[in-house]
Scaffold this active site. Structure first.
Site, mmCIF file in Angstrom:
data_model
loop_
_atom_site.group_PDB
_atom_site.id
_atom_site.type_symbol
_atom_site.label_atom_id
_atom_site.label_comp_id
_atom_site.label_asym_id
_atom_site.label_seq_id
_atom_site.Cartn_x
_atom_site.Cartn_y
_atom_site.Cartn_z
ATOM 1 N N ASP A 126 0.842 -1.148 -0.139
ATOM 2 C CA ASP A 126 0.047 -0.042 0.033
ATOM 3 C C ASP A 126 0.737 1.269 0.090
ATOM 4 O O ASP A 126 1.997 1.262 0.441
ATOM 5 C CB ASP A 126 -0.963 0.009 1.202
ATOM 6 N N HIS A 136 2.802 2.861 -8.733
ATOM 7 C CA HIS A 136 2.490 1.565 -9.110
ATOM 8 C C HIS A 136 3.428 1.257 -9.808
ATOM 9 O O HIS A 136 3.975 0.356 -9.521
ATOM 10 C CB HIS A 136 1.314 1.311 -10.045
ATOM 11 N N LEU A 159 10.474 -20.751 -4.154
ATOM 12 C CA LEU A 159 9.702 -19.994 -3.808
ATOM 13 C C LEU A 159 8.255 -19.752 -4.564
ATOM 14 O O LEU A 159 8.486 -19.862 -5.986
ATOM 15 C CB LEU A 159 10.317 -18.489 -3.860
HETATM 16 C C1 FPP Z 1 -2.123 0.319 -3.473
HETATM 17 O O1 FPP Z 1 -1.722 1.439 -3.385
HETATM 18 C C2 FPP Z 1 -1.665 -0.570 -4.296
HETATM 19 C C3 FPP Z 1 -2.214 -1.088 -5.370
HETATM 20 C C4 FPP Z 1 -3.901 -1.179 -5.318
HETATM 21 C C5 FPP Z 1 -1.596 -1.938 -6.338
HETATM 22 C C6 FPP Z 1 -0.371 -2.515 -6.046
HETATM 23 C C7 FPP Z 1 0.332 -2.869 -6.959
HETATM 24 C C8 FPP Z 1 1.474 -3.075 -7.205
HETATM 25 C C9 FPP Z 1 2.675 -2.403 -6.070
HETATM 26 C C10 FPP Z 1 2.419 -3.657 -8.446
HETATM 27 C C11 FPP Z 1 1.636 -4.843 -8.749
HETATM 28 C C12 FPP Z 1 2.824 -5.512 -9.958
HETATM 29 C C13 FPP Z 1 2.325 -6.720 -10.484
HETATM 30 C C14 FPP Z 1 3.565 -7.174 -11.152
HETATM 31 C C15 FPP Z 1 0.815 -7.374 -10.553
HETATM 32 P P1 FPP Z 1 -2.735 2.828 -3.479
HETATM 33 O O2 FPP Z 1 -2.774 3.150 -4.809
HETATM 34 O O3 FPP Z 1 -3.857 2.438 -2.758
HETATM 35 O O4 FPP Z 1 -1.817 3.773 -2.457
HETATM 36 P P2 FPP Z 1 -2.579 4.918 -1.744
HETATM 37 O O5 FPP Z 1 -3.068 4.442 -0.689
HETATM 38 O O6 FPP Z 1 -1.487 5.841 -1.285
HETATM 39 O O7 FPP Z 1 -3.345 5.969 -2.737
#
Ligand code: FPP
Length: 256
Positions: free
Chosen positions: A36, A53, A147
């Site tokens: 997050d 992201h 893994l």
């Molecule tokens: C939450 O942060 C994150 C997500 C909803 C997406 C997480 C995805 C990745 C880290 C990359 C995934 C990669 C692959 C290969 C599948 P947020 O956007 O809610 O952050 P915020 O709370 O600060 O707005």
């Protein structure tokens, strides 16, 4: 020269810290992470949310390598929840492209590191290109035995439990089975995590202290570790810290 020496020193000290952990042997078998804080990371830099992201995707490589190094058996990453469809279309589109981007680049490394790719979540509603990328990686890595890198993609725990209850209901043979035959084990079998052991450790970054519909059943006895660090800033050292904290915890599973 001096820069190289400093880097070498840093690496040596990192290896020493890793070894300290390995000596303890109490490494969690299954680590689940709610990654997050990508949006906030980007906002603080005046960048669009998707930049967070993208950066978050790059962190995955480091944490996969570190998990392997420490002997973690399963790493589950919450990459997209069933609720994330509510985000703006351009962000959803970007997130749907990430598995493809990540796996196109990382698959050779994952093969080299003997990683098995898995997915937990509903395939329905995922675009074909997302599924193709994931299914191709699952197929290519299926004979590896290192893994397990499990992407929770289009995943929501309540939906998962409802699906499991429906499947369990349909599997009951009314002639030979009664309602008393329904057990934790029989329900677990129908969850999307299937044969995966429940997580030993849950990590959530970005300072939010909630589960957000993530593995509600499977996390019943897991240890939780929260950090204010935003996912794009998360490093191997933060991961080690979570493991060290876990190693000191006494798990009682409701006993004394
Ligand atoms: C939450 O942060 C994150 C997500 C909803 C997406 C997480 C995805 C990745 C880290 C990359 C995934 C990669 C692959 C290969 C599948 P947020 O956007 O809610 O952050 P915020 O709370 O600060 O707005």
């Amino acid at each position: 020269m001096l820069k190289k020496l400093t880097e070498l020193k840093k690496q040596l000290s990192q290896n020493k810290k890793d070894i300290e952990l390995l000596h303890n042997e109490n490494i969690p078998e299954h680590v689940a992470i709610i990654m997050d804080g990508n949006g906030r990371w980007a906002k603080r830099r005046g960048l669009p949310r998707v930049a967070g992201h993208r950066e978050g995707m790059n962190v995955i490589r480091k944490i996969v390598r570190q998990s392997n190094k420490l002997g973690v058996k399963v790493l589950t990453l919450y990459a997209f929840s069933t609720e994330n469809w509510k985000r703006p279309k351009d962000e959803v589109d970007f997130l749907m492209r990430l598995p493809e981007r990540y796996l196109n680049k990382e698959l050779p490394v994952l093969m080299e590191e003997n990683v098995v790719v898995r997915m937990t979540g509903s395939k329905e509603d995922l675009p074909r290109f997302t599924l193709n990328a994931v299914e191709n990686a699952i197929e290519k890595t299926k004979n590896n035995d290192g893994l397990i890198l499990n992407f929770a993609l289009n995943y929501g725990s309540r939906y998962e439990i409802i699906q499991a209850v429906k499947k369990l209901y349909l599997s009951i043979d009314n002639q030979t089975e009664s309602v008393d035959d329904i057990t934790e084990e029989s329900l677990s079998k129908f969850l999307m995590t299937g044969d995966l052991k429940d997580p030993d450790l849950l990590i959530r970054t970005s300072g939010e202290i909630r589960l957000s519909n993530f593995m509600l059943w499977q996390l019943a006895y897991s240890e939780f570790w929260f950090t204010d660090v935003l996912w794009p800033d998360f490093t191997e050292e933060h991961f080690n810290e979570a493991i060290r904290v876990y190693q000191k915890r006494i798990r009682r599973y409701g006993g004394v």
